[in-house]
Every structure is written in structure tokens, then in C-alpha cells.
Write a protein that holds these residues in place. Structure first.
Motif, PDB file in Angstrom:
ATOM      1  N   TYR A 198      55.097 152.722 -39.060  1.00  0.00           N
ATOM      2  CA  TYR A 198      53.983 152.395 -38.171  1.00  0.00           C
ATOM      3  C   TYR A 198      54.376 152.720 -36.720  1.00  0.00           C
ATOM      4  CZ  TYR A 198      50.625 150.184 -41.369  1.00  0.00           C
ATOM      5  OH  TYR A 198      49.678 149.947 -42.339  1.00  0.00           O
ATOM      6  N   THR A 199      54.541 154.004 -36.453  1.00  0.00           N
ATOM      7  CA  THR A 199      54.904 154.433 -35.105  1.00  0.00           C
ATOM      8  C   THR A 199      53.945 155.530 -34.675  1.00  0.00           C
ATOM      9  OG1 THR A 199      56.384 156.110 -35.980  1.00  0.00           O
ATOM     10  CG2 THR A 199      57.350 153.967 -35.514  1.00  0.00           C
ATOM     11  N   LYS A 200      53.910 155.779 -33.372  1.00  0.00           N
ATOM     12  CA  LYS A 200      52.952 156.758 -32.847  1.00  0.00           C
ATOM     13  C   LYS A 200      53.182 158.155 -33.413  1.00  0.00           C
ATOM     14  CE  LYS A 200      52.619 154.681 -28.360  1.00  0.00           C
ATOM     15  NZ  LYS A 200      52.523 154.922 -26.930  1.00  0.00           N
ATOM     16  N   VAL A 219      43.488 154.969 -26.442  1.00  0.00           N
ATOM     17  CA  VAL A 219      44.871 155.078 -26.922  1.00  0.00           C
ATOM     18  C   VAL A 219      45.818 154.527 -25.871  1.00  0.00           C
ATOM     19  CG1 VAL A 219      46.672 156.677 -27.657  1.00  0.00           C
ATOM     20  CG2 VAL A 219      44.320 157.067 -28.349  1.00  0.00           C
ATOM     21  N   ALA A 220      45.595 154.905 -24.614  1.00  0.00           N
ATOM     22  CA  ALA A 220      46.452 154.409 -23.535  1.00  0.00           C
ATOM     23  C   ALA A 220      46.294 152.903 -23.359  1.00  0.00           C
ATOM     24  CB  ALA A 220      46.110 155.130 -22.236  1.00  0.00           C
ATOM     25  N   ASP A 221      45.066 152.389 -23.557  1.00  0.00           N
ATOM     26  CA  ASP A 221      44.821 150.956 -23.352  1.00  0.00           C
ATOM     27  C   ASP A 221      45.463 150.095 -24.426  1.00  0.00           C
ATOM     28  OD1 ASP A 221      43.420 151.486 -21.128  1.00  0.00           O
ATOM     29  OD2 ASP A 221      41.426 151.121 -21.967  1.00  0.00           O
ATOM     30  N   PHE A 222      45.289 150.477 -25.681  1.00  0.00           N
ATOM     31  CA  PHE A 222      45.628 149.550 -26.769  1.00  0.00           C
ATOM     32  C   PHE A 222      46.878 149.935 -27.552  1.00  0.00           C
ATOM     33  CE2 PHE A 222      40.974 148.946 -26.300  1.00  0.00           C
ATOM     34  CZ  PHE A 222      41.039 147.653 -25.825  1.00  0.00           C
ATOM     35  N   LEU A 223      47.359 151.153 -27.409  1.00  0.00           N
ATOM     36  CA  LEU A 223      48.535 151.543 -28.191  1.00  0.00           C
ATOM     37  C   LEU A 223      49.744 151.796 -27.309  1.00  0.00           C
ATOM     38  CD1 LEU A 223      46.969 153.872 -30.882  1.00  0.00           C
ATOM     39  CD2 LEU A 223      48.046 151.682 -31.256  1.00  0.00           C
ATOM     40  N   GLU A 224      49.678 151.288 -26.067  1.00  0.00           N
ATOM     41  CA  GLU A 224      50.759 151.550 -25.137  1.00  0.00           C
ATOM     42  C   GLU A 224      52.077 150.963 -25.636  1.00  0.00           C
ATOM     43  OE1 GLU A 224      50.137 149.996 -21.293  1.00  0.00           O
ATOM     44  OE2 GLU A 224      51.182 151.638 -20.311  1.00  0.00           O
ATOM     45  N   ASP A 225      52.002 149.733 -26.214  1.00  0.00           N
ATOM     46  CA  ASP A 225      53.245 149.071 -26.626  1.00  0.00           C
ATOM     47  C   ASP A 225      53.664 149.426 -28.058  1.00  0.00           C
ATOM     48  OD1 ASP A 225      51.023 147.811 -27.578  1.00  0.00           O
ATOM     49  OD2 ASP A 225      51.902 145.800 -27.547  1.00  0.00           O
ATOM     50  N   ALA A 226      52.909 150.294 -28.725  1.00  0.00           N
ATOM     51  CA  ALA A 226      53.316 150.699 -30.079  1.00  0.00           C
ATOM     52  C   ALA A 226      54.568 151.553 -29.973  1.00  0.00           C
ATOM     53  CB  ALA A 226      52.203 151.484 -30.750  1.00  0.00           C
ATOM     54  N   PRO A 227      55.527 151.368 -30.905  1.00  0.00           N
ATOM     55  CA  PRO A 227      56.756 152.156 -30.813  1.00  0.00           C
ATOM     56  C   PRO A 227      56.493 153.651 -30.994  1.00  0.00           C
ATOM     57  CG  PRO A 227      56.676 150.920 -32.867  1.00  0.00           C
ATOM     58  CD  PRO A 227      55.528 150.450 -32.044  1.00  0.00           C
TER      59      PRO A 227
END
Lengths: 427, 129
Positions: A198-200, A219-227
């Protein structure tokens, strides 16, 4: 008479249609912060958004873990509880459908166009911030895993497909799609698998009825902290021949299979030529297998990233009838391998193969296919190339494809295995 | 049934916001726990929580297997000691630092879930104009 003539002329018109009239898959794609995006702008009130993750069962680090991770979708996340996700989506009007294939875990939401931001946030919560609590495995997820694997084992054609994958691929694509009772799955093993997949780098976001301009800032708003992670390598999937036999009370089925490299259009044409799937209800159709076995055997080609599985599944209730249907299907296959088919049969098969290749690129399954293609090849499926490759298939190529299957085949039998045939008895 | 959440909220408020009150209350709580005597039977404070409620039942079922086993062991040992009108040998009394609130986090989680469900069951939809 007049009606007949009109029908004939319209048929000829369709047969003459050239590639220029066939549109491409209609997806526009880009990459934002390492996440692959593809969208199709369709003017409908409903939007569909899929997070396609390269995390299907073929990538499993321990058997069954991909299935467990898929069933953990839409459970508690660090920002929203499972109950909140359910109730809020009910308030807004939407439906969630997680799905699992050998290639990917797909998190899909269908919703009214205006609610894009909310549902993007929910899907990114599920993707980037799942809780994966231990008690959920005991209370909810474990029950669902048992339900899925029991339902799959109760359907002989599903069970035989699973067994055929095992015979054809052993590992990788051969790993069972569903968690088995013998698998030891824990919240820790699921969480470890999640950290890898489950990574970008393994994510493709595919939408229909959504514009790329609207999707990119989310994508920038909600997936910023995704590894960010690393791209999980595609496990090689060589083809092994052999027998797999599964004793079962679910019913009887025999499957013959041959795995080929993914771009093998002659196998798609061979599958269409043998056919067996009626295109109209209450009929067997006029394909070779349909006439030889009265609809008891069906040929198909299942595409995966890097490999495609050509298979014939015979299932006819009793073990005796199933054996007879499998033998009849095998003799049809041998006759195709012995002499090239007529040009009319070939034309018909190519037309059906084209439809079979392109129709899964439409609608909701199309989002998954597009996502998998983006993740494994880096581009959306090229419809025109698929169709022209099928057009260039000759009768001679179909014959040699059938010869390849006859010379090396994987066979799976499910049911009363003592009465069902082995590979060397069929071909 | 939001009793646990409320009392824990109160305790957190006292220890974090009101230093003066905390200085008075915390040693008093320690003293009360000590004279209560459950540590002399080898029990932890969380073993004393009444388990006859759906929330606590759910929390107990969510304990890790080892914690669950240890809890049952402590309770059975305390029952046995109570029957025999005995206490543990002095060196086996539960030490205050071992009196871990192992069940409380699970109870709070289960209670928060129940509260959220109640909230959604009685929520009213307000349509934006």
C-alpha cells in the motif's frame, strides 16, 4: 426476403469496418507525486473512482494475506471508523466495492459527481491510514475470509480454475486467490504486507466521469502522508504442465490449461474459435465446443500481467458426463491442431476474440484493467494495438497454438477424482 | 453506558489541568488502592471491573491471548486464596508498578464505538440550503 437481404448487407458493412472507426480506450493519464492517474470523462451523473493497488494474490508474502488485506478494506481507519464510513456513504448515496484478483486489490467507490472530494478522502483513508486492528480479524474479517473460500470451494468451476492455476503456475499466479483454512493469517502479517504494497509506487487511481484536473489536486491533499515505497517487482510466471486433483463434494469439473506470454493474440483467437460460451440465452451457440459438447465445455483466455492462461473447462454434473465432455473437448482441440481452420471460421473467431479482448476494458472492470496496465506497463491499454494484433492472426498461427497446447498441458480435476481423466489420458 | 469514558475524562482533566488538585488526589488514590487489599491476592485493578456488561465483555474478548490467559489465572488464584482465607506470601503481592491497566484501553475503545453507534442511530440529516 427483403428483411433477410437487409440483415445480410448490414452484417457485411460491419465486417468491413476498419480500425479508423474504433475509438481508443478514452483514458487520459498522468502521474502526480508518484501516483499514476487515469480518467475517462463521461457525462453521467455518477462517477466511479478506483484505487488499483499492485497487491493481488500473486504478490502475497504469505498465502492468503492479499485476501485478508482486501477484506480489511472499509474497516476502521485512523481517521474514520467502519461505522462512520458506512453511515456517511449512506447519507450521501454511494456504494463501495472492494475486489481482489491475482493482479490487484481494487478499492472502488461509485457516487454522485459532486461528492468526489469526500469519496477520494475515504478511499485514501482506507489506502493510507487503515487500522488493521487484531480484533477486526476475529470479529469481521476472518468470517468474511471463511465465507469467500467456502463459496469458492462450493462451485466446481471456480474450484477447478483455482486448481488449474496451481497446476499451471505453481507459485506466483498459482497461489490461491482466497485464504485457505490452513493459512495462518494474523493482523501482523497483514500489516507487514500492507507496508510493502500500500504505497504510492504501487497505486494507480482510475476514474470515470471525473476530469484529470479535479483529481490531481486531491492526490496532494489526501495522499501526502502515504508512504512512497518501491515498485513491487512482477514475479515471473513460467508455465508448468501437470495434474492437480482436488477431491470435492461440490460437483465435477475438469480443466485443461496452457499459459502463454501475455501478448499472444493467436491464443485469444483459439479460445474464441473453440468458444462454448453462448452469446444468446437458452442456446449453446455454434462454436466448435458448443456443437461437440452441447455447452458442457467452455474455452476462454484470462489475461494477467506478463502471462495469459488459456483454458477449457468441462463440467457436466456427474463424473461420467464430465469425463466424456472433457474427452470431446480434447478431441476438438486435437482436430484444430491437425489442420488449419477455414477462413470463415477464422473471421468469426477473430471478431469474437476482438469483442472478448475489448469489452473488459469498458465500465467498472475497465477501470481495473486500465489500472493494472498502468502499474505493469506504465500506459493505459492500447485498444487499437490489441485489435490490430488480433487481425493479423492467421489460420496457421491458430493451428500452431493448438499444437502447443496439445504437446504440453496442465490439467485440473475437481470432484470424484477417481473417475475423472488425467492429462495423458485426454491428449 | 458512557461511564468509563466520563470517569476517565475526569481523571485526565484532573491530572493534566489542575496541578494542585492532582497533588492531593493522586497520593490519596494510591493509598486507597493499597488498603483495598486486592494486590495481596495478586489481582490487578482492572481485574475488579464488573464484567457483566456488553462493553466490558467485548473488551475482554479483544484482549491478546496471553493477557486473557493471565487474567483468568489471576482471578482463579484469587478465588482459591479467598476460599482458603489466605493471602499470597508477602513477596508475591502485586507491586504497584505491575498494576497495569491492561483492560481499560479496550473498554474505552468499545465504549467509544457504542457511543458512536448511538450517535449515528439518532442522527438527524440537515440538508444544506
Amino acid at each position: 426476403m427483403l428483411a433477410h437481404r437487409r440483415a445480410t448487407s448490414s452484417f457485411l458493412h460491419t465486417a468491413r469496418r476498419t480500425l479508423a472507426t474504433v475509438a481508443d480506450s478514452g483514458f487520459a493519464s498522468s502521474t502526480v507525486e508518484g501516483v499514476k492517474l487515469a480518467t475517462k470523462e463521461v457525462d453521467t451523473p455518477i462517477s466511479t473512482l478506483s484505487f488499483v493497488v499492485k497487491a493481488g494474490s500473486r504478490y502475497s508474502t504469505t498465502p492468503g494475506v492479499a485476501h485478508a488485506l482486501e477484506r480489511y478494506a472499509f474497516q476502521n481507519t485512523k481517521t474514520r471508523s467502519a461505522l462512520r464510513i458506512t453511515r456517511e456513504s449512506e447519507f450521501l448515496g454511494a456504494s463501495f466495492s472492494p475486489s481482489l484478483s491475482r493482479d490487484a486489490i481494487v478499492l472502488t467507490a461509485e457516487f454522485l459527481k459532486d461528492d468526489l472530494a469526500y469519496f477520494f478522502e475515504v478511499l485514501s483513508d482506507v489506502f493510507a491510514r487503515p487500522h488493521l486492528a487484531r480484533h477486526e480479524l476475529a470479529e469481521v474479517v476472518g468470517t468474511l475470509l471463511k465465507l469467500d473460500s467456502t463459496a469458492a470451494a462450493a462451485d466446481p468451476s471456480v474450484a477447478v480454475t483455482e486448481a488449474l492455476h496451481l497446476a499451471a503456475y505453481r507459485r506466483g499466479l498459482g497461489l490461491p486467490l482466497y485464504a485457505q483454512p490452513s493459512d495462518s493469517i494474523s493482523a501482523t502479517s497483514v500489516s507487514d504486507y500492507k507496508d510493502i504494497v500500500y504505497t504510492k509506487a504501487n497505486l494507480a487511481i482510475v476514474g470515470s466521469g471525473i476530469s484529470l484536473d479535479k483529481l490531481s489536486p486531491l492526490v496532494a491533499d489526501f495522499l501526502e502522508d502515504a508512504p512512497a515505497g518501491t515498485d513491487v517487482p512482477l514475479p515471473s510466471s513460467p508455465f508448468y504442465a501437470g495434474d492437480v486433483r482436488v477431491p470435492s463434494t461440490a460437483g465435477n469439473a475438469v480443466a485443461l490449461g496452457y499459459a502463454t506470454s501475455s501478448s499472444a493474440p493467436e491464443f485469444a483467437v483459439l479460445a474464441a474459435l473453440l468458444g462454448g460460451t453462448p452469446s444468446i440465452k437458452w442456446s449453446y451457440g455454434s462454436s466448435l465446443l458448443a456443437t461437440a459438447t452441447q455447452g458442457k465445455a467452455v474455452a476462454s483466455l484470462t489475461p494477467y500481467a506478463g502471462s495469459s492462461l488459456f483454458k477449457i473447462i468441462a463440467s457436466a454434473g456427474s463424473a461420467e458426463d464430465t469425463s466424456a465432455a472433457a474427452a470431446a473437448a480434447a478431441s476438438v482441440l486435437k482436430s484444430v491442431a491437425s489442420k488449419p481452420v477455414s477462413s470463415d471460421d477464422l473471421k468469426k473467431a477473430i471478431a469474437q476474440a476482438k469483442f472478448a479482448a475489448v469489452s473488459p476494458l469498458e465500465g467498472k472492470p475497465g477501470l481495473t484493467a486500465t489500472g493494472v496496465s498502468l502499474l505493469t506497463t506504465g500506459a493505459v491499454p492500447d485498444t487499437a494495438a490489441i485489435l490490430s494484433a488480433l487481425d493479423s492472426v492467421t489460420a496457421e498461427k491458430v493451428k500452431s497454438a493448438a499444437e502447443a497446447v496439445v504437446s504440453k498441458v496442465a490439467v485440473a480435476a475437481v470432484g470424484k477424482v477417481a473417475e475423472l481423466p488425467y492429462a495423458d489420458e485426454l491428449l | 453506558m458512557s461511564g468509563f469514558l466520563r470517569s476517565f475524562g475526569l481523571a485526565n482533566m484532573v491530572t493534566s489541568k489542575s496541578q494542585g488538585l492532582a497533588k492531593l488526589v493522586v497520593p490519596l488514590a494510591g493509598f486507597l488502592e493499597e488498603i483495598n487489599g486486592y494486590r495481596k491476592l495478586g489481582l490487578r485493578y482492572d481485574d475488579l471491573i464488573a464484567e457483566e456488561s456488553p462493553v466490558v465483555q467485548k473488551a475482554i474478548n479483544r484482549l491478546p491471548p496471553k493477557e486473557y490467559y493471565d487474567r483468568v489465572f489471576r482471578i482463579r488464584r484469587a478465588h482459591q486464596l479467598s476460599l482458603m482465607h489466605q493471602l499470597l506470601p508477602k513477596e508475591e503481592y502485586l507491586k504497584p508498578e505491575d498494576d497495569i491497566r491492561y483492560l481499560t484501553p479496550y473498554i474505552l475503545e468499545a465504549e467509544a464505538e457504542a457511543k458512536e453507534r448511538e450517535y449515528f442511530d439518532s442522527a438527524t440529516v440537515v440538508i444544506k440550503k
